[in-house]
Design a protein around this motif. Structure first.
Motif, PDB file in Angstrom:
ATOM      1  N   PHE A  41       0.801  -1.217   0.000  1.00  0.00           N
ATOM      2  CA  PHE A  41       0.000   0.000   0.000  1.00  0.00           C
ATOM      3  C   PHE A  41       0.842   1.279   0.000  1.00  0.00           C
ATOM      4  N   PHE A  42       2.143   1.161  -0.242  1.00  0.00           N
ATOM      5  CA  PHE A  42       2.978   2.358  -0.337  1.00  0.00           C
ATOM      6  C   PHE A  42       2.547   3.160  -1.570  1.00  0.00           C
ATOM      7  N   ASP A  43       2.695   4.477  -1.485  1.00  0.00           N
ATOM      8  CA  ASP A  43       2.199   5.351  -2.550  1.00  0.00           C
ATOM      9  C   ASP A  43       2.754   4.995  -3.926  1.00  0.00           C
ATOM     10  N   TYR A  44       4.063   4.720  -4.004  1.00  0.00           N
ATOM     11  CA  TYR A  44       4.636   4.435  -5.328  1.00  0.00           C
ATOM     12  C   TYR A  44       4.095   3.135  -5.905  1.00  0.00           C
ATOM     13  N   ARG A  45       3.786   2.144  -5.043  1.00  0.00           N
ATOM     14  CA  ARG A  45       3.214   0.892  -5.528  1.00  0.00           C
ATOM     15  C   ARG A  45       1.786   1.105  -6.021  1.00  0.00           C
ATOM     16  N   LEU A  46       0.995   1.840  -5.250  1.00  0.00           N
ATOM     17  CA  LEU A  46      -0.387   2.104  -5.645  1.00  0.00           C
ATOM     18  C   LEU A  46      -0.442   2.900  -6.941  1.00  0.00           C
ATOM     19  N   ASN A  47       0.400   3.933  -7.032  1.00  0.00           N
ATOM     20  CA  ASN A  47       0.428   4.747  -8.257  1.00  0.00           C
ATOM     21  C   ASN A  47       0.837   3.906  -9.460  1.00  0.00           C
ATOM     22  N   GLU A  48       1.819   3.033  -9.262  1.00  0.00           N
ATOM     23  CA  GLU A  48       2.298   2.189 -10.356  1.00  0.00           C
ATOM     24  C   GLU A  48       1.192   1.272 -10.866  1.00  0.00           C
ATOM     25  N   MET A  49       0.429   0.690  -9.953  1.00  0.00           N
ATOM     26  CA  MET A  49      -0.641  -0.220 -10.360  1.00  0.00           C
ATOM     27  C   MET A  49      -1.805   0.530 -11.022  1.00  0.00           C
ATOM     28  N   VAL A  50      -2.160   1.679 -10.449  1.00  0.00           N
ATOM     29  CA  VAL A  50      -3.262   2.457 -11.021  1.00  0.00           C
ATOM     30  C   VAL A  50      -2.909   2.949 -12.420  1.00  0.00           C
ATOM     31  N   GLU A  51      -1.665   3.408 -12.588  1.00  0.00           N
ATOM     32  CA  GLU A  51      -1.243   3.950 -13.877  1.00  0.00           C
ATOM     33  C   GLU A  51      -1.058   2.860 -14.934  1.00  0.00           C
ATOM     34  N   ALA A  52      -0.952   1.605 -14.517  1.00  0.00           N
ATOM     35  CA  ALA A  52      -0.749   0.504 -15.467  1.00  0.00           C
ATOM     36  C   ALA A  52      -2.041   0.081 -16.159  1.00  0.00           C
ATOM     37  N   GLY A  53      -3.155   0.679 -15.783  1.00  0.00           N
ATOM     38  CA  GLY A  53      -4.414   0.375 -16.453  1.00  0.00           C
ATOM     39  C   GLY A  53      -5.041  -0.919 -15.980  1.00  0.00           C
ATOM     40  N   THR A  54      -5.604  -1.665 -16.891  1.00  0.00           N
ATOM     41  CA  THR A  54      -6.389  -2.857 -16.549  1.00  0.00           C
ATOM     42  C   THR A  54      -5.587  -3.882 -15.771  1.00  0.00           C
ATOM     43  N   ILE A  55      -4.374  -4.196 -16.249  1.00  0.00           N
ATOM     44  CA  ILE A  55      -3.556  -5.198 -15.564  1.00  0.00           C
ATOM     45  C   ILE A  55      -3.163  -4.708 -14.179  1.00  0.00           C
ATOM     46  N   GLY A  56      -2.817  -3.439 -14.061  1.00  0.00           N
ATOM     47  CA  GLY A  56      -2.456  -2.885 -12.765  1.00  0.00           C
ATOM     48  C   GLY A  56      -3.617  -2.918 -11.787  1.00  0.00           C
ATOM     49  N   LEU A  57      -4.824  -2.591 -12.256  1.00  0.00           N
ATOM     50  CA  LEU A  57      -6.010  -2.637 -11.390  1.00  0.00           C
ATOM     51  C   LEU A  57      -6.331  -4.074 -10.991  1.00  0.00           C
ATOM     52  N   PHE A  58      -6.085  -5.014 -11.919  1.00  0.00           N
ATOM     53  CA  PHE A  58      -6.262  -6.431 -11.569  1.00  0.00           C
ATOM     54  C   PHE A  58      -5.295  -6.811 -10.451  1.00  0.00           C
ATOM     55  N   MET A  59      -4.030  -6.369 -10.562  1.00  0.00           N
ATOM     56  CA  MET A  59      -3.043  -6.666  -9.521  1.00  0.00           C
ATOM     57  C   MET A  59      -3.479  -6.094  -8.171  1.00  0.00           C
TER      58      MET A  59
END
Length: 597
Positions: A355-373
């Motif tokens: 739940f660190f900010d850089y991890r959350l931002n990375e997943m959100v910005e990755a689109g569908t696959i990131g949101l799945f993760m």
């Protein structure tokens, strides 16, 4: 049989030669700083500052990393001193500003009046810092000029203390730049032919280990029969065990805090990293590679040793598969596909940075696959843990999937008998592991508070400091240095037993809401003690077996070794309805207290 024993001994010799080659790489590095490499790493803005101090070490060939790292860090420190002297604000300026203030109330205009219009970058920076740092003082009244002067002197001290972090190289920045430069400056034999050294330092030890292990299929019986384990210099805190523990502890200390000294090992695995992810190897790729190899090779040993138990063989294959595929190969391929790096079997709170900010931002910005993760990670600990732990106990994760458990069950198996079975150790275990879980929850709540509000202050505490303390104390020292380095001293599940917050969470569910239990047949127990001796979680299994009581301890990871080493079939791992898990009668022989025959 004789030929097999010869192969066994040759395998040990080959392994020692290969492992010695691996260790020798630590001292084989040669380093030469290239001006273009330095410019690439530092960037156009910072390079000129360092360039003038680095002229003495350009193209100078170093035969060991210690001298090279020392000289390069000295260059960065000299650069810091120049930055500090260049941007430092003289303390005398405080009195000048104070005397130019009209009346008792402080006005920031006095700063510009005293300094005047800044004519260069240094003056502009100093002026901006003074304005920024004194914003809270605007309009505040001071009884005397001396009182205001003292306050301004404190402000100037704070500004001067921040010069290095803003304009120079902080300690963390020095460490990162030093590691990158040291790796790029490697020009020794390993850098010239990494594939060869990969074969010599990794391939040969693997060949030796397999030659050592395979003859055991014919020369040694399956399972554990109390065959002198406490007389082994390797397996009972003897001199070999102490040497191995010292090596493991040292390895983790260098890995976490001084990776620049491990560059030869990292350069050696560069080709593999580029094949998988397309990127040069980092210390974490090197660690993941060695970690996976340890589980695979020692997994073969585990299968050979417990070949009489289908449960142990399948369980071992499971941890080998999940480590190789989910923890090592798939995350690297995700990076090659420009997707976030993620170990799909790891979960919060073991994965404390989820739940660190850089991890959350990375997943959100990755689109569908990131949101799945993101959804997958949340579903694992919110739904996966309660459902699967209810059905199968915590063994579904701790003994079949988890990488920490996988290393403990394979590399750490020779040390399972060293776990402390005393009541005192049990008390410490409960306080420590639940304390770490509470710490993880508080830290995560603070991190999420900052992510959603943008404020780094929560109840007077800096949330970034909280996560830094957790990362250093729990993520590095406890789980790494102690958790693995102490295998030869305290057994193979030190981290899982005393520190893993996910194990604590799983244990809560297993203890109070699960179908899993280890049933015992007290009438058949002969009190041989095998079960207690080899319980890696420090449970005195014999105590329960003698009384015919179910074992439902929250710490039990369901490895099943207690059942596998029992000569009488007293212990049985079961998934049944919840009725009967608690309040089992105490048995002595075939008699039950409080139960009429």
């Amino acid at each position: 049989m004789k030929s097999l024993k010869i192969i066994h001994k040759i395998g040990l010799f080959v392994f020692i030669i290969g492992f010695s080659t691996f260790l020798s790489l630590f001292f084989l590095g040669q380093y030469q700083l290239d001006k273009n490499d330095l410019k690439e790493v530092l960037g156009e803005d910072t390079f000129p500052l360092v360039d003038e101090f680095a002229s003495d070490i350009y193209n100078k060939k170093y035969t060991n990393q210690f001298a090279f790292i020392s000289d390069f860090k000295s260059v960065l420190e000299q650069s810091n001193q120049k930055v500090k002297s260049k941007f430092e604000i003289k303390s005398d300026l405080a009195k000048e500003i104070a005397t130019s203030v009209e009346g008792k109330a402080f006005q920031q205009s006095a700063i510009e009046k005293t300094i005047g219009k800044a004519s260069d970058d240094v003056g502009e920076w100093q002026l901006k810092q003074l304005i920024d740092y004194t914003g809270w003082m605007e309009g505040k009244e001071y009884e005397t000029t001396d009182e205001l002067t003292s306050q301004l002197e404190n402000v100037i001290t704070d500004i001067n203390n921040s010069i290095i972090s803003q304009k120079g190289f902080s300690q963390n920045n020095i460490n990162n730049k030093t590691f990158t430069i040291t790796k790029q400056s490697e020009v020794g034999p390993v850098a010239q032919n990494p594939w060869l050294w990969l074969l010599l330092a990794i391939g040969i030890p693997i060949i030796g280990a397999i030659m050592y292990l395979l003859p055991k299929l014919k020369t040694e019986h399956a399972g554990i029969k109390n065959d002198g384990i406490f007389h082994s210099a390797l397996k009972n805190r003897g001199w070999i065990g102490i040497l191995l523990g010292t090596f493991l502890i040292s390895f983790y200390v260098f890995l976490y805090w001084f990776p620049e000294y491990m560059t030869s090992w990292i350069v050696m695995v560069d080709p593999l990293s580029k094949m998988l992810s397309g990127n040069p190897a980092s210390q974490w790729f090197m660690y993941g590679f060695l970690y996976t190899l340890a589980i695979l090779v020692m997994g073969i040993r585990m299968i050979i040793k417990y070949r009489h138990s289908p449960y142990q063989m399948v369980r071992t294959v499971s941890v080998m598969f999940f480590q190789l595929a989910f923890a090592f190969v798939i995350p690297e391929i995700l990076v090659r596909l420009n997707q976030p790096y993620m170990d799909l079997k790891n979960m919060w709170p073991l994965d404390y940075s989820f739940f660190f900010d850089y991890r959350l931002n990375e997943m959100v910005e990755a689109g569908t696959i990131g949101l799945f993760m993101l959804g997958w990670g949340i579903a694992l600990f919110t739904l996966g843990v309660p459902i699967f732990t209810y059905l199968y106990g915590k063994r579904w994760y701790c003994s079949w999937v988890c990488g920490c458990g996988g290393l403990a069950e394979t590399l750490g198996d020779p040390y399972r008998q060293l776990s402390d079975k005393s009541l005192g150790a049990w008390k410490i275990e409960r306080w420590l592991i639940h304390g770490v879980l509470v710490f993880a929850v508080v830290m995560t709540a603070a991190v999420l508070y900052t992510y959603f509000t943008g404020s780094s202050q929560l109840l007077g505490m800096n949330t970034y400091n909280i996560r830094a303390v957790y990362g250093f104390g729990i993520g590095s020292i406890f789980s790494g240095v102690i958790g693995t380095g102490f295998y030869p001293f305290m057994g193979n599940r030190v981290w899982c037993r005393f520190g893993c917050p996910l194990a604590a969470y799983l244990g809560f569910v297993q203890r109070f809401k699960s179908r899993f239990r280890i049933t015992t047949n007290g009438g058949q127990c002969i009190s041989c003690g095998n079960c207690s001796t080899y319980c890696e979680m420090g449970i005195d299994v014999r105590w329960y077996a003698q009384r015919g009581q179910n074992i439902i301890r929250s710490s039990c990871v369901g490895c099943g070794v207690c059942s596998s080493v029992c000569p009488r079939g007293v212990l049985n791992l079961e998934n049944r309805d919840e009725n009967g898990r608690f309040n089992q009668p105490s048995l002595v022989g075939n008699d039950s207290f409080g139960v009429q025959s």
